[in-house]
Write a protein that holds these residues in place. Structure first.
Motif, short mmCIF file in Angstrom:
data_model
loop_
_atom_site.label_atom_id
_atom_site.label_comp_id
_atom_site.label_asym_id
_atom_site.label_seq_id
_atom_site.Cartn_x
_atom_site.Cartn_y
_atom_site.Cartn_z
N PHE A 181 0.84 -1.20 0.00
CA PHE A 181 0.00 0.00 0.00
C PHE A 181 0.87 1.26 0.00
O PHE A 181 1.82 1.36 0.77
N GLY A 182 0.54 2.19 -0.88
CA GLY A 182 1.31 3.41 -1.01
C GLY A 182 2.33 3.34 -2.13
O GLY A 182 3.05 4.31 -2.37
N SER A 183 2.36 2.20 -2.84
CA SER A 183 3.27 2.05 -3.98
C SER A 183 2.49 1.55 -5.19
O SER A 183 1.32 1.18 -5.09
N MET A 184 3.15 1.51 -6.35
CA MET A 184 2.50 1.00 -7.56
C MET A 184 2.15 -0.48 -7.43
O MET A 184 1.23 -0.97 -8.09
N ASN A 185 2.86 -1.18 -6.58
CA ASN A 185 2.61 -2.61 -6.36
C ASN A 185 1.16 -2.85 -5.93
O ASN A 185 0.59 -3.91 -6.24
N LYS A 186 0.55 -1.90 -5.24
CA LYS A 186 -0.84 -2.10 -4.80
C LYS A 186 -1.76 -2.29 -6.00
O LYS A 186 -2.63 -3.16 -5.99
N SER A 187 -1.59 -1.47 -7.04
CA SER A 187 -2.46 -1.62 -8.22
C SER A 187 -2.02 -2.79 -9.09
O SER A 187 -2.82 -3.32 -9.88
N PHE A 188 -0.75 -3.23 -8.95
CA PHE A 188 -0.31 -4.45 -9.62
C PHE A 188 -1.18 -5.63 -9.22
O PHE A 188 -1.49 -6.50 -10.04
N ASN A 189 -1.58 -5.68 -7.96
CA ASN A 189 -2.27 -6.85 -7.42
C ASN A 189 -3.61 -7.12 -8.12
O ASN A 189 -3.83 -8.23 -8.61
N PRO A 190 -4.54 -6.16 -8.21
CA PRO A 190 -5.77 -6.43 -8.95
C PRO A 190 -5.53 -6.58 -10.45
O PRO A 190 -6.28 -7.30 -11.13
#
Length: 455
Positions: free
Chosen positions: A205-214
């Motif tokens: 959370f707070g990084s681009m990785n969060k949107s990578f997940n969905p």
């Protein structure tokens, strides 16, 4: 206790039961209210996904994948670049979530619609799909994603899993499998393959990785259905097995939440939509700040201190005191309340890197103290502002705007859609797209719909 209740509580044959309902559900059998709720979820998805299509995370994904994608079959919403369907599903899944403005099921905080719609739109450009078929599959994928989230909550997230990366993979596989008209056995395999691909941790959370997940959930669900269509096998009890999905992903399983009343209890009806582009647990604090600002015509230099009473999740999920980027700001109650008091809103523009690093915002957020109150629900909060002249202003929020008790109206969703999409498309095209989004079930081609999001 009936046989069905006992079966549901034990989880016996859960994978098969989910496969059977996925293959048998029909759009015309769903209540009109559920048609409307599915449309609301889809409108929110399209507005947010088109609106965020120029985000740096989306640009990086496109630039990274373009050299290895040798197909242009599928649309990236809002953009002229085209990709193979799997990569398009991933990119649109990223775009649906990177603003943190997507739909939210408040019990589990899962964002269900983005990965499901991203996968379905990519498939609809691979094979002919009517708008009605699309919306039936969309309902199914969202419903399954929320039910699966409920069944493992809260233990699944408490150990670190990001629910918007883990559960939608199975929902997307069911939705795509429905459009493929898989056999029952193939659908069981699709669900099993999807269950084998959980993605994402809350530390992202707070990084681009969060949107990578969905994004990955959308792609993986699609991938699972493609393999199952050609008889790539899996376990027949992957979801409920002692050494399968549910028991491995959480120390708590509630199969009644997962399986009970399929076709008569609709979890999609409990989906909600965000008025603010940030973590939903801080919406009560933002609500209180905006209301006090507007009622008392507050200016930042009048404010001596700000005291917030909050549910524990506010600091656990959104406690970043000194965010450096817009993405980090979305998980900072300090930035969010400060910018809400300055601008009177907390839309995407309030979460730019410039907004986070503005000296006025930094000065104000340093005046904020958060007190945790375990008695407060996630939807509730209290904001107290002390002014330099000695006045003390207080606002108690029982239910934040956007929740089930205080939902966004269709008109507010329209306004949100146009505000986001107008940064990408001409206003005339935005309005036409909005109309078609509400009426997706009446359109002859879901594949043509995706193309219509590009200028």
């Amino acid at each position: 206790m009936s046989g069905n209740q006992m079966q549901f509580e034990s989880g016996k044959d859960a994978t098969r039961i989910l496969a059977q309902y996925a293959l048998s559900t029909r759009y015309e059998d769903l209540p009109e209210k559920i048609h409307q709720e599915a449309s609301r979820a889809f409108v929110n998805f399209v507005g947010v996904t088109v609106g965020s299509c120029q985000h740096e995370a989306v640009n990086i994904a496109i630039n990274s994948l373009r050299p290895i994608s040798n197909s242009n079959q599928a649309t990236v919403l809002g953009r002229k670049e085209r990709f193979d369907p799997l990569n398009a599903a991933f990119i649109n899944g990223v775009s649906s979530h990177v603003f943190d403005f997507d739909d939210t099921h408040l019990v589990t905080n899962v964002h269900a619609a983005g990965p499901i719609a991203a996968a379905l739109l990519a498939y609809a450009e691979l094979k002919p799909v009517s708008g009605r078929e699309f919306m039936n599959a969309f309902y199914l994928g969202v419903e399954y994603t929320i039910r699966l989230s409920n069944s493992l909550a809260p233990n699944h997230a408490d150990v670190g899993w990001h629910v918007s990366g883990t559960h939608p993979t199975i929902g997307a596989a069911a939705a795509i499998g429905r459009l493929m008209r898989l056999s029952e056995q193939q659908m069981i395999w699709a669900l099993g393959l999807a269950a084998s691909q959980p993605v994402g941790f809350r530390d992202s959370f707070g990084s681009m990785n969060k949107s990578f997940n969905p994004g990955r959930a959308a792609e993986n669900g699609f991938f699972s259905a493609l393999l199952a269509q050609n008889n790539f096998t899996s376990s027949n009890q992957m979801i409920e097995s002692r050494i399968g999905w549910a028991n491995s992903m959480s120390t708590k399983q509630d199969y009644q939440e997962m399986l009970g009343d399929l076709g008569s209890r609709f979890e999609i009806a409990k989906d909600t939509y965000k008025p603010y582009a940030c973590g939903i647990v801080i919406h009560p604090a933002i609500d209180g700040a905006i209301q006090l600002r507007n009622e008392h015509h507050l200016q930042p230099d009048q404010i001596k201190s700000i005291h917030i009473k909050a549910n524990p999740y506010q600091l656990e999920l959104c406690g970043k005191k000194t965010p450096q980027t817009g993405l980090e700001g979305k998980f900072s109650v300090y930035h969010s309340v400060a910018i809400a008091l300055i601008d009177g809103r907390a839309g995407e523009k309030q979460y730019s890197d410039d907004a986070v690093n503005n000296p006025q915002t930094i000065t104000l957020r340093e005046k904020i103290v958060v007190e945790i109150d375990n008695r407060l629900h996630k939807k509730s909060g209290e904001v107290t502002i002390t002014l330099n002249d000695g006045r003390v202003l207080n606002k108690v929020i029982e239910s934040a705007v956007g929740g089930l008790e205080n939902p966004m109206t269709n008109e507010q969703l329209d306004e949100k859609f146009l505000d986001l999409a107008a940064d990408i498309l001409p206003l005339v095209q935005c309005r036409e797209l909005l109309t078609n989004t509400w009426h997706m079930a009446d359109l002859p081609s879901a594949g043509d719909f995706a193309k219509s999001t590009v200028a």
